[in-house]
Enzyme design. Structure first.
Site, PDB file in Angstrom:
ATOM      1  N   THR A   1       0.855  -1.190   0.000  1.00 12.77           N
ATOM      2  CA  THR A   1       0.000   0.000   0.000  1.00 12.77           C
ATOM      3  C   THR A   1       0.891   1.240   0.000  1.00 12.77           C
ATOM      4  OG1 THR A   1      -1.886  -1.088   1.009  1.00 12.77           O
ATOM      5  CG2 THR A   1      -1.673   1.270   1.424  1.00 12.77           C
TER       6      THR A   1
ATOM      7  N   HIS B   1      -7.120 -10.885  -1.608  1.00 17.70           N
ATOM      8  CA  HIS B   1      -6.566 -10.484  -0.311  1.00 17.70           C
ATOM      9  C   HIS B   1      -7.403 -11.113   0.799  1.00 17.70           C
ATOM     10  CE1 HIS B   1      -4.550  -8.417   2.787  1.00 17.70           C
ATOM     11  NE2 HIS B   1      -4.419  -7.223   2.245  1.00 17.70           N
TER      12      HIS B   1
ATOM     13  N   ASN C   1      -4.506 -10.068   6.841  1.00 21.50           N
ATOM     14  CA  ASN C   1      -4.286  -8.789   7.541  1.00 21.50           C
ATOM     15  C   ASN C   1      -5.530  -8.128   8.133  1.00 21.50           C
ATOM     16  OD1 ASN C   1      -1.660  -9.221   6.971  1.00 21.50           O
ATOM     17  ND2 ASN C   1      -1.493  -7.751   5.303  1.00 21.50           N
TER      18      ASN C   1
ATOM     19  N   TYR D   1      -8.638  -7.839   6.978  1.00 25.55           N
ATOM     20  CA  TYR D   1      -9.651  -7.225   6.103  1.00 25.55           C
ATOM     21  C   TYR D   1     -10.833  -8.191   5.934  1.00 25.55           C
ATOM     22  CZ  TYR D   1      -5.897  -3.932   5.749  1.00 25.55           C
ATOM     23  OH  TYR D   1      -4.919  -3.026   6.089  1.00 25.55           O
TER      24      TYR D   1
ATOM     25  N   ASN E   1      -4.620  -5.192  12.742  1.00 16.94           N
ATOM     26  CA  ASN E   1      -6.038  -4.839  12.705  1.00 16.94           C
ATOM     27  C   ASN E   1      -6.859  -5.608  13.744  1.00 16.94           C
ATOM     28  OD1 ASN E   1      -5.893  -2.796  10.746  1.00 16.94           O
ATOM     29  ND2 ASN E   1      -5.840  -4.304   9.083  1.00 16.94           N
TER      30      ASN E   1
ATOM     31  N   GLY F   1       8.608  -7.132   0.465  1.00 13.96           N
ATOM     32  CA  GLY F   1       7.937  -5.848   0.477  1.00 13.96           C
ATOM     33  C   GLY F   1       8.920  -4.703   0.522  1.00 13.96           C
ATOM     34  N   ARG F   2       9.378  -4.394   1.728  1.00 17.37           N
ATOM     35  CA  ARG F   2      10.266  -3.236   1.918  1.00 17.37           C
ATOM     36  C   ARG F   2      11.493  -3.296   1.028  1.00 17.37           C
ATOM     37  NH1 ARG F   2       9.892  -1.175   7.753  1.00 17.37           N
ATOM     38  NH2 ARG F   2       7.682  -1.526   8.068  1.00 17.37           N
TER      39      ARG F   2
END
Ligand code: 8OZ
Length: 382
Positions: free
Chosen positions: A45, A194, A197, A199, A254, A336-337
């Site tokens: 994101t 997805h 996480n 959601y 979350n 990711g990073r």
């Protein structure tokens, strides 16, 4: 090692199949796709979509720069206006969004890259100020998450979401199917659902967020029902060899909890095997999950259950990624990073070159700075 191999191997490249341990840098056939290496750009994101949640040329340039990944998975992309939970994340429900994404996929394909779109509905991780008509976010059950939503007005306390009625679930399945159709029209090579996480789909899977008393809650079988129906809706559009799904069995992000994550996610992964998907994308426990008391379930737990292709994610570096691929516990590793800060990550890990360091201040929102200005090795050597 198998660095020189140019012949893709089919599916799991286990040590015994190949007579030697598979390499992170060797090709792999995944579902219907021939990937040039096993390094995947994880969904990230970045909150840089244009007005109308439409991808821009800047976004196309960012993904184009990272096309040497074996596969790029797009940032999480809302399937409908009610799927939104953060500022300036892209959508895949309007003609303008499809056209914007088409520029992205054209740019990635021009560099011989491959890209999936990640289909996203945030469920309760939203806020009335982000919702059509200021309505309440929807979720399996009316359970307020601890914490704050990231709204256009800054952080605001989460609200108690509205529990979805049984007669609304068809509408949501339709949104997933339509979004999958739009992803096809936008030129993607496939889609990732997805399911991670905290959601919407994860909210259905876990008993900390799903207290439904109908056919979609209670037993594990019932909690899997809606996420599996969404898989089936997407499979009405895409062949299974072009569909993946992401899960976070150890995740606490979350405000997620489950009374028995090994049983819940073990059953989910077993149920998924039947569909013959391109891959399942398993997030391992992050440092934050361990700190928040999450159950640490290593990817090897799922390898023992699931015969298909497994992508793993979770703070991997090059040597650790090579090790997990060589062991056969995972077939692909998503970063990711490291991909965020190193557009040529595959080349850097293959040659052992130093890595650019990601700057957290520019992760979410902003422009080109911290987005398209991380240099490649070639640019640094000039
Ligand atoms: C970070 C910030 C906002 C959203 C996820 C879509 O974790 C996200 C996300 C990550 O899957």
């Amino acid at each position: 090692m198998n660095h020189d191999s140019t012949k893709p191997t089919q599916g799991r490249g286990s040590a015994t199949d190949m007579g030697q341990a598979p390499s992170l840098f060797s090709p792999l056939t995944v579902g219907e796709l021939h990937l040039s290496n096993r390094l995947v750009m994880a969904p990230l994101t970045r909150n840089r979509a244009g007005s109308g949640f439409v991808p821009q040329d800047l976004n196309a340039e960012y993904y184009r720069q990272r096309a040497s990944a074996g596969l790029i998975i797009s940032e999480a992309t809302q399937i409908s206006p009610e799927g939104l939970g953060y500022p300036d994340t892209p959508g895949i429900y309007s003609a303008e969004q499809i056209a914007g994404w088409r520029r992205v996929t054209d740019a990635v394909h021009a560099e011989a890259g491959k890209m999936f779109l990640q289909l996203w509905h945030v469920g309760r991780i939203s806020h009335p100020s982000m919702q059509p008509g200021g309505q309440l976010p929807v979720a399996p059950s009316a359970i307020k998450p601890a914490g704050q939503a990231a709204t256009y007005e800054g952080p605001q306390d989460f609200v108690s979401p509205r529990a979805l009625r049984l007669d609304e679930l068809a509408r949501l399945r339709d949104q997933y199917r339509l979004a999958a159709q739009n992803a096809l029209a936008a030129g993607f090579d496939g889609v990732e659902i997805h399911g991670a996480n905290g959601y919407l789909l994860d909210q259905f899977l876990r008993d900390g967020t799903n207290r439904r008393t109908d056919a979609y809650g209670g037993s594990i079988e019932n909690r899997l029902r809606f996420p599996l129906e969404v898989v089936e809706s997407v499979l009405e559009v895409w062949p299974p060899g072009r569909v993946g799904i992401r899960l976070s069995p150890s995740g606490t992000m979350n405000d997620m909890h489950d009374s028995d994550p090994r049983a819940t996610f073990g059953a989910m992964v077993k149920a998924l095997e039947h569909y013959g998907l391109a891959y399942i994308h398993v997030m391992e426990a992050l440092e934050a999950d361990t700190r928040h008391g999450g159950t640490v379930i290593p990817v090897s737990y799922f390898r023992a259950i699931y015969k298909g292709t497994i992508m793993v994610n979770g703070e991997y570096d090059g040597p650790k990624a090579q090790k997990v691929v060589a062991s056969g516990d995972a077939d692909l590793v998503s970063f990711g990073r490291l991909f965020l800060a190193n557009p040529d990550l595959a080349e850097r890990l293959r040659t052992g070159a130093p890595l650019n360091v990601p700057d957290p201040k520019s992760f979410y929102g902003g422009g080109a700075k911290g987005y398209t200005d991380y240099p490649t090795l070639a640019q640094q050597q000039v």
